[in-house]
Design an enzyme around this catalytic site. Sequence first.
Site, PDB file in Angstrom:
ATOM      1  N   ASN A   9      31.915 -10.095  69.291  1.00  0.00           N
ATOM      2  CA  ASN A   9      31.993  -9.384  68.019  1.00  0.00           C
ATOM      3  C   ASN A   9      31.723 -10.402  66.917  1.00  0.00           C
ATOM      4  O   ASN A   9      32.579 -11.227  66.612  1.00  0.00           O
ATOM      5  CB  ASN A   9      33.384  -8.762  67.873  1.00  0.00           C
ATOM      6  CG  ASN A   9      33.595  -8.122  66.510  1.00  0.00           C
ATOM      7  OD1 ASN A   9      32.650  -7.957  65.737  1.00  0.00           O
ATOM      8  ND2 ASN A   9      34.834  -7.756  66.212  1.00  0.00           N
ATOM      9  N   LYS A  11      31.438  -9.926  63.825  1.00  0.00           N
ATOM     10  CA  LYS A  11      32.070  -9.590  62.542  1.00  0.00           C
ATOM     11  C   LYS A  11      31.046  -9.771  61.398  1.00  0.00           C
ATOM     12  O   LYS A  11      29.857  -9.569  61.626  1.00  0.00           O
ATOM     13  CB  LYS A  11      33.354 -10.409  62.344  1.00  0.00           C
ATOM     14  CG  LYS A  11      34.271 -10.298  63.573  1.00  0.00           C
ATOM     15  CD  LYS A  11      35.648 -10.863  63.367  1.00  0.00           C
ATOM     16  CE  LYS A  11      36.454 -10.693  64.662  1.00  0.00           C
ATOM     17  NZ  LYS A  11      37.836 -11.140  64.539  1.00  0.00           N
ATOM     18  N   HIS A  95      38.714  -1.536  65.532  1.00  0.00           N
ATOM     19  CA  HIS A  95      39.087  -2.951  65.431  1.00  0.00           C
ATOM     20  C   HIS A  95      40.222  -3.102  64.419  1.00  0.00           C
ATOM     21  O   HIS A  95      40.240  -2.409  63.397  1.00  0.00           O
ATOM     22  CB  HIS A  95      37.872  -3.797  65.022  1.00  0.00           C
ATOM     23  CG  HIS A  95      38.132  -5.252  65.207  1.00  0.00           C
ATOM     24  ND1 HIS A  95      38.847  -5.987  64.279  1.00  0.00           N
ATOM     25  CD2 HIS A  95      37.840  -6.098  66.226  1.00  0.00           C
ATOM     26  CE1 HIS A  95      38.959  -7.233  64.724  1.00  0.00           C
ATOM     27  NE2 HIS A  95      38.353  -7.328  65.901  1.00  0.00           N
ATOM     28  N   GLU A  97      40.719  -5.157  62.173  1.00  0.00           N
ATOM     29  CA  GLU A  97      40.269  -5.448  60.806  1.00  0.00           C
ATOM     30  C   GLU A  97      39.818  -4.163  60.110  1.00  0.00           C
ATOM     31  O   GLU A  97      39.996  -4.008  58.896  1.00  0.00           O
ATOM     32  CB  GLU A  97      39.153  -6.507  60.840  1.00  0.00           C
ATOM     33  CG  GLU A  97      39.733  -7.872  61.204  1.00  0.00           C
ATOM     34  CD  GLU A  97      38.798  -8.791  61.961  1.00  0.00           C
ATOM     35  OE1 GLU A  97      37.573  -8.548  61.982  1.00  0.00           O
ATOM     36  OE2 GLU A  97      39.298  -9.770  62.557  1.00  0.00           O
ATOM     37  N   GLU A 167      43.675  -6.222  71.678  1.00  0.00           N
ATOM     38  CA  GLU A 167      43.610  -7.377  70.785  1.00  0.00           C
ATOM     39  C   GLU A 167      44.897  -7.451  69.964  1.00  0.00           C
ATOM     40  O   GLU A 167      45.016  -6.777  68.932  1.00  0.00           O
ATOM     41  CB  GLU A 167      42.419  -7.245  69.832  1.00  0.00           C
ATOM     42  CG  GLU A 167      41.081  -7.151  70.528  1.00  0.00           C
ATOM     43  CD  GLU A 167      39.940  -7.605  69.630  1.00  0.00           C
ATOM     44  OE1 GLU A 167      39.183  -8.486  70.055  1.00  0.00           O
ATOM     45  OE2 GLU A 167      39.826  -7.100  68.488  1.00  0.00           O
ATOM     46  N   GLY A 173      41.765 -14.693  65.438  1.00  0.00           N
ATOM     47  CA  GLY A 173      41.332 -15.684  64.460  1.00  0.00           C
ATOM     48  C   GLY A 173      42.407 -16.681  64.085  1.00  0.00           C
ATOM     49  O   GLY A 173      42.264 -17.425  63.127  1.00  0.00           O
ATOM     50  N   SER A 213      41.386 -15.053  69.994  1.00  0.00           N
ATOM     51  CA  SER A 213      41.285 -16.511  70.194  1.00  0.00           C
ATOM     52  C   SER A 213      40.902 -16.913  71.619  1.00  0.00           C
ATOM     53  O   SER A 213      41.374 -17.919  72.140  1.00  0.00           O
ATOM     54  CB  SER A 213      42.589 -17.207  69.770  1.00  0.00           C
ATOM     55  OG  SER A 213      42.826 -16.986  68.385  1.00  0.00           O
TER      56      SER A 213
END
Length: 252
Positions: A9, A11, A95, A97, A167, A173, A213
């Site tokens: 991904n 992003k 996701h 985010e 996730e 991240g 990560s």
Amino acid sequence: MRTKIVAGNWKMNKTLPEAEQLINDLLKQVDTENKVEVIIAPPFVNLSMAVDKTQGTLIDIAAQNMHFADSGAYTGEISAPMLQALGVNTVILGHSERRAYFNETDEILKQKAHQAYEKGMTNIFCVGEQLSDRQAGQHFKVVETQLKNALFELPLQAYKNIIIAYEPVWAIGTGETATPEQAQEMHAHIRQVLAKKYGQDLARNVRILYGGSVKPSNAGEIFAKPDVDGGLIGGASLNANDFNAIVEAAKS
Ligand code: 13P
């Protein structure tokens, strides 16, 4: 036997020339030998180029999001038919985010998941708890609720095109990875939740990726867990050497 998947991904990273370079580098390195499915999800503006460049290779292209409607007055949005016209038939939905920064609720994600199903698109559906949920011991419940709210009105046959990505938000991240044991226990829980609703057969066959990560140094031990079928990779997917090393880790 579930074939492992390594999905990148990207992003909001990589301009068109940068994306071309990264795909060139990946094509030189990534040898999937049909043992691992490899997917990359560049930003929308790079999808057309990515589809062209990877035509005839074993790398599949995904979008990072899409709208639930076919078309209409939704300024700034991208629809399933637009993606499919480019040759993109896989999409990441839900996701964290998108949930956190763009207010994507379970209800919106349900509509998007139904749209993916109706269009015959592969849906990489993301779930995962916040750190506060885990600290409160609510992580299993939170993930179960995300699955139920968005996916449980879909018929059983929809799941042949659904890949779940677990996730944990606290691991995205941050450099902090869930331990292989934490990933395994959540993946097993997800299978149990699916089994209760749709039966053991389906639960056994759905692929569940871990994301958060993942790097070359930890991919092997995470992917070795029995219910982990590969990874959804953020930061490390932006570097061809690292991404390739993670693909290699999924082979063993
Ligand atoms: P990182 O690998 O950068 O933690 O991101 C994970 C992720 O969000 C993939 O979708």
